[in-house]
Scaffold this motif. Structure first.
Motif, PDB file in Angstrom:
ATOM      1  N   GLN A 416       0.840  -1.193   0.000  1.00  0.00           N
ATOM      2  CA  GLN A 416       0.000   0.000   0.000  1.00  0.00           C
ATOM      3  C   GLN A 416       0.880   1.250   0.000  1.00  0.00           C
ATOM      4  N   GLU A 417       1.908   1.193   0.845  1.00  0.00           N
ATOM      5  CA  GLU A 417       2.812   2.330   0.990  1.00  0.00           C
ATOM      6  C   GLU A 417       3.548   2.570  -0.330  1.00  0.00           C
ATOM      7  N   ALA A 418       4.033   1.492  -0.910  1.00  0.00           N
ATOM      8  CA  ALA A 418       4.763   1.604  -2.181  1.00  0.00           C
ATOM      9  C   ALA A 418       3.844   2.174  -3.247  1.00  0.00           C
ATOM     10  N   ARG A 419       2.578   1.697  -3.223  1.00  0.00           N
ATOM     11  CA  ARG A 419       1.592   2.166  -4.189  1.00  0.00           C
ATOM     12  C   ARG A 419       1.383   3.663  -4.020  1.00  0.00           C
ATOM     13  N   ARG A 420       1.257   4.111  -2.737  1.00  0.00           N
ATOM     14  CA  ARG A 420       1.002   5.512  -2.451  1.00  0.00           C
ATOM     15  C   ARG A 420       2.192   6.369  -2.918  1.00  0.00           C
ATOM     16  N   ARG A 421       3.410   5.843  -2.583  1.00  0.00           N
ATOM     17  CA  ARG A 421       4.610   6.595  -2.942  1.00  0.00           C
ATOM     18  C   ARG A 421       4.729   6.719  -4.450  1.00  0.00           C
ATOM     19  N   ARG A 422       4.437   5.599  -5.117  1.00  0.00           N
ATOM     20  CA  ARG A 422       4.579   5.623  -6.567  1.00  0.00           C
ATOM     21  C   ARG A 422       3.597   6.617  -7.187  1.00  0.00           C
ATOM     22  N   ALA A 423       2.362   6.599  -6.659  1.00  0.00           N
ATOM     23  CA  ALA A 423       1.354   7.534  -7.185  1.00  0.00           C
ATOM     24  C   ALA A 423       1.791   8.967  -6.930  1.00  0.00           C
ATOM     25  N   ALA A 424       2.336   9.213  -5.725  1.00  0.00           N
ATOM     26  CA  ALA A 424       2.758  10.572  -5.378  1.00  0.00           C
ATOM     27  C   ALA A 424       3.877  11.033  -6.309  1.00  0.00           C
ATOM     28  N   THR A 425       4.862  10.154  -6.529  1.00  0.00           N
ATOM     29  CA  THR A 425       5.969  10.504  -7.417  1.00  0.00           C
ATOM     30  C   THR A 425       5.433  10.803  -8.806  1.00  0.00           C
ATOM     31  N   ARG A 426       4.495   9.955  -9.222  1.00  0.00           N
ATOM     32  CA  ARG A 426       3.963  10.112 -10.556  1.00  0.00           C
ATOM     33  C   ARG A 426       3.271  11.467 -10.693  1.00  0.00           C
ATOM     34  N   ILE A 427       2.447  11.790  -9.687  1.00  0.00           N
ATOM     35  CA  ILE A 427       1.729  13.063  -9.740  1.00  0.00           C
ATOM     36  C   ILE A 427       2.727  14.211  -9.721  1.00  0.00           C
ATOM     37  N   ALA A 428       3.769  14.082  -8.876  1.00  0.00           N
ATOM     38  CA  ALA A 428       4.774  15.147  -8.795  1.00  0.00           C
ATOM     39  C   ALA A 428       5.431  15.343 -10.159  1.00  0.00           C
ATOM     40  N   ILE A 429       5.779  14.226 -10.798  1.00  0.00           N
ATOM     41  CA  ILE A 429       6.450  14.325 -12.103  1.00  0.00           C
ATOM     42  C   ILE A 429       5.515  14.965 -13.121  1.00  0.00           C
ATOM     43  N   ILE A 430       4.250  14.537 -13.063  1.00  0.00           N
ATOM     44  CA  ILE A 430       3.285  15.083 -14.019  1.00  0.00           C
ATOM     45  C   ILE A 430       3.128  16.585 -13.789  1.00  0.00           C
ATOM     46  N   LEU A 431       2.984  16.955 -12.500  1.00  0.00           N
ATOM     47  CA  LEU A 431       2.807  18.382 -12.206  1.00  0.00           C
ATOM     48  C   LEU A 431       4.028  19.172 -12.661  1.00  0.00           C
ATOM     49  N   LEU A 432       5.206  18.583 -12.407  1.00  0.00           N
ATOM     50  CA  LEU A 432       6.445  19.249 -12.809  1.00  0.00           C
ATOM     51  C   LEU A 432       6.459  19.435 -14.321  1.00  0.00           C
ATOM     52  N   ALA A 433       6.073  18.335 -15.018  1.00  0.00           N
ATOM     53  CA  ALA A 433       6.073  18.398 -16.482  1.00  0.00           C
ATOM     54  C   ALA A 433       5.089  19.460 -16.962  1.00  0.00           C
ATOM     55  N   ILE A 434       3.910  19.477 -16.309  1.00  0.00           N
ATOM     56  CA  ILE A 434       2.908  20.464 -16.720  1.00  0.00           C
ATOM     57  C   ILE A 434       3.430  21.876 -16.438  1.00  0.00           C
ATOM     58  N   ALA A 435       4.010  22.030 -15.233  1.00  0.00           N
ATOM     59  CA  ALA A 435       4.519  23.355 -14.865  1.00  0.00           C
ATOM     60  C   ALA A 435       5.586  23.797 -15.860  1.00  0.00           C
ATOM     61  N   THR A 436       6.513  22.870 -16.177  1.00  0.00           N
ATOM     62  CA  THR A 436       7.573  23.207 -17.120  1.00  0.00           C
ATOM     63  C   THR A 436       6.967  23.589 -18.473  1.00  0.00           C
ATOM     64  N   SER A 437       5.970  22.807 -18.892  1.00  0.00           N
ATOM     65  CA  SER A 437       5.349  23.104 -20.181  1.00  0.00           C
ATOM     66  C   SER A 437       4.702  24.474 -20.147  1.00  0.00           C
ATOM     67  N   VAL A 438       3.991  24.751 -19.020  1.00  0.00           N
ATOM     68  CA  VAL A 438       3.311  26.044 -18.925  1.00  0.00           C
ATOM     69  C   VAL A 438       4.340  27.174 -18.972  1.00  0.00           C
ATOM     70  N   ILE A 439       5.440  26.977 -18.213  1.00  0.00           N
ATOM     71  CA  ILE A 439       6.489  28.000 -18.224  1.00  0.00           C
ATOM     72  C   ILE A 439       7.039  28.144 -19.640  1.00  0.00           C
ATOM     73  N   GLY A 440       7.267  26.987 -20.265  1.00  0.00           N
ATOM     74  CA  GLY A 440       7.787  26.996 -21.637  1.00  0.00           C
ATOM     75  C   GLY A 440       6.849  27.751 -22.560  1.00  0.00           C
TER      76      GLY A 440
END
Ligand code: ADP
Length: 692
Positions: A416-440
């Motif tokens: 469960q913990e691994a699942r949560r961490r993986r989802a969190a990392t994924r969301i963070a990466i997605i948000l980062l990618a979106i933020a970078t794209s928006v900045i771009g």
């Protein structure tokens, strides 16, 4: 400061929509194309990417199961395969036995270590092998006379009167009709005859007459007779041991009786005697002894289990499908057995596996296989047992009805913990990618807008220059024509016309100089000739040139210079141009203040020249930009004045080429003050390019 992006966009759209000419249409089309390309190549992929990324993140919970499931299913396959192997081997062994006409219900060990009982049933469902049912064909009761004689015989034997006892047993046998009771009495008689050493044939007679009968305890009379005979003989000669061994072999080959332990008990007794004899030094094969003891134990256990499970047979038969080929497995209620049923022609073979033992073997094999994957655990459970926390993968055992193997996560919390961490990392990466794209996107939009603005500014510049050129040229032409046509009132008027022509020509040449200088500076082609100059002289001369236009604008000019300004190395013409430009701006934008001041001072190693006015002033956000190429403030009061936006750029170029700085600050009480800061140290010019 740049106006907010939204304003600039709005301005751009407003400009784009004000379609006036084919040029505007082209601009509009170009911008439309740009927007389309931008939307198609950047916005759409980014939006799609974000959408799919977020959509898959919400499937995070199932994706762990999906992650675990291939391994879990693989493990299930392996476990079930191992389980199937036990039964496949068993079925193949039975096939082999049937094919070779060997008994499929004896030597169960070779079929499977888990089988505890087997039955061969004929077409009518009667057991024919490996054991038979007890036959109670002689329910005879002892008569009182028989009982009395037997008791007397026992008493005589105990009293040591063996001959009399033998006679009494004989009489008892004659007294009773039941062959079984006759046999029992005659057996005692034979024993006593043997002990007395008389009538050697009594055992043989008993075996001949009553051998097939069983006594009240289920022993075959012949077996007891032979056992007694052989035991007695064994004490006397090696033949006795041989007889014991023969007896054992006969008993082992005989068909034993269900629910009764006659044969195995006699065989065990004989075997024990043989072991004693061997220990006493008799020549008896120890391997044979061990082998026979083992198979006796096994067969005895089989007899025990067969009796125990016998009652289940009708139920098993009725519950089994009428299959022609193959083997059917069933497990009834609380029974300790897993039943396997198969047909052999009209007959039926029934095998009972030790279910508990089988399940334990399965559980061990499941655990052993699961040990190879740290994330998984496997267990064998009844199908109706409660499930632990999901995800649990389960598979029913095909041949053990009611049981299944379950594979689940070894540590659901960690999962469960691994699942949560993986989802969190994924969301963070997605948000980062979106933020970078928006900045771009923002940066790109800004860049494009800047480029458009620069293009507009250049266009404006061309228009501004032409506009600025036209007015002095028009003035010169008008004045020139007035002189040519002699439309002059008097000498004073003539003088004024000449002055105007000179002034406008100067203005014209200043403008052309500015443009030419600017382009030379931009190209890096501007050269400076540095000489030691007196700054006071330079400032006075330049101010005098500008004085007429200052006075014409109705402004007062204050010049405040100290006497002790040091000589400075400069390009006199260039620095003159700096002052002229600053003064001309003060006239243009400071006219409302009616005042211009030129001041100079030197402190330490620098000379500072200030040009001040009390005019419209410069907005804070414009202060950095006014020195950029072509920049003109958007202030309408500025726009009302003619200008090209290169005057201050030239000033900055020249000052920087002298190693100095130019800055702008508000005049106290309103207006603008430009400060030219020049180092006094004699130096060569900074080269062709002020940027260098
Ligand atoms: P131009 O005067 O031809 O527009 P400049 O490069 O000389 O170009 O000046 C740039 C801008 O700086 C002007 O458009 C104006 O907005 C501002 N500016 C320059 N001097 C003054 C001043 N003395 N008072 C107010 N604004 C000024």
């Amino acid at each position: 400061m740049t106006p907010p992006l939204s304003h600039r966009l709005a301005r751009l759209v407003a400009r784009l929509l004000r379609v006036r000419s084919s040029y505007d249409v082209r601009q509009l089309l170009r911008a439309g194309r740009l927007v389309a390309v931008f939307g198609l190549l950047i916005i759409a992929p980014v939006a799609l990417l974000a959408y799919f990324a977020l959509a898959t993140t919400s499937e995070g919970s199932t994706s762990i199961e999906a992650d675990l499931s291939p391994r879990a299913l693989g493990l299930l396959d392996q476990i079930v395969e191992e389980q199937a192997e036990i039964f496949n081997q068993f079925e193949a062994a039975v096939d082999r036995r049937l094919l070779r006409n060997q008994s499929p219900v004896n030597g169960l060990d070779e079929l499977s270590p888990h089988i505890i009982a087997a039955f061969y049933l004929d077409g009518a469902g009667t057991i024919t092998d490996p054991f038979e049912l007890p036959i109670r064909d002689d329910p005879a009761e002892a008569t009182p006379a028989f009982e009395r004689l037997m008791q007397q015989a026992v008493r005589s034997e105990q009293g040591g009167e063996l001959e009399r006892a033998a006679q009494l047993y004989h009489r008892a046998a004659q007294e009773i009709d039941s062959p079984r009771l006759q046999g029992e009495a005659r057996l005692h008689q034979a024993r006593l005859h043997s002990a007395l050493g008389v009538n050697e044939n009594t055992y043989a007679d008993v075996i001949g007459d009553y051998g097939a009968l069983r006594d009240s305890r289920g022993f075959r009379i012949a077996d007891i007779a032979r056992l007694n005979q052989a035991e007695e003989a064994a004490g006397r000669s090696p033949d006795g041991a041989l007889a014991l061994r023969e007896l054992v072999e006969v008993l082992m080959g005989a068909r034993w009786v269900l629910f009764e332990g006659g044969e195995p008990t006699v065989a065990r007794r004989a075997l024990t005697r043989l072991e004693e004899l061997r220990r006493g030094g008799a020549a008896i094969d120890p391997d044979w002894l061990a082998r026979t003891r083992r198979s006796l134990d096994r067969r005895d256990a089989q007899l025990y289990w067969s009796g125990f499970l016998f009652d289940e047979i009708p139920e098993v038969l009725s519950a089994s499908p009428r299959l022609e080929t193959g083997t059917a497995y069933q497990s009834t209620g609380e029974s300790p057995a897993l039943w396997a049923l198969r047909r052999a022609g009209r007959d039926t073979l029934l095998y009972a596996f030790n279910r508990a033992q089988l399940l334990e073997t399965m559980a061990r094999s499941a655990e052993r296989l699961a040990d190879l994957d740290a994330d998984l655990v496997a267990a064998v459970e009844p199908q109706d047992a409660e499930l632990s926390a999901p995800p649990v993968f389960r598979r029913a055992f095909e041949r053990i009805p009611g049981f299944e193997v379950r594979v689940s996560a070894a540590d659901p919390a960690a999962l469960q913990e691994a699942r949560r961490r993986r989802a969190a990392t994924r969301i963070a990466i997605i948000l980062l990618a979106i933020a970078t794209s928006v900045i771009g996107i923002g940066v790109t939009v800004r860049y494009v807008l800047n480029e458009l603005e620069a293009a507009r500014v250049k266009t404006d510049f061309a228009a501004n220059v032409s506009h600025e050129l036209r007015s002095p040229i028009t003035q010169i032409r008008l004045k020139g024509e007035a002189l040519q046509l002699d439309l002059i009132r008097d000498d004073e008027d003539r003088r004024a016309q000449y002055d105007a022509i000179v002034r406008e020509a100067e203005r014209l040449s200043r403008l052309v100089d500015n443009v030419l200088d600017f382009s030379a500076m931009e190209r890096g082609a501007k050269r400076y000739t540095m000489r030691p100059e007196d700054p006071v002289d330079l400032i006075y001369t330049t101010v005098e040139i500008s004085r007429p236009s200052i006075e014409q604008a109705g402004m007062t000019l204050e010049v405040d210079l100290p006497d002790d300004l040091p000589v400075i190395w400069i390009d006199r013409d260039a620095l003159g141009q700096v002052l002229t430009n600053l003064l001309s701006n003060a006239v243009k934008y400071g006219a409302s203040g009616k005042w211009i001041a030129v001041e100079a001072a030197h402190n330490g190693g620098a000379l500072e020249v200030r040009v001040r006015d009390r005019g419209i002033g410069i907005a804070a956000e414009d202060r950095d930009k006014i020195f950029e190429d072509f920049y003109r403030s958007a202030d309408p009061r500025v726009r009302r004045c003619k200008g090209t936006g290169i005057g201050l750029t030239i000033v900055r170029y020249i000052v920087e080429a002298h190693g100095g700085r130019i800055r702008v600050e508000p005049t106290p009480g309103g207006g603008t003050t430009f400060v030219v800061h020049l180092p006094l140290t004699a130096r060569e010019p900074g080269g062709a390019s002020p940027h260098a």
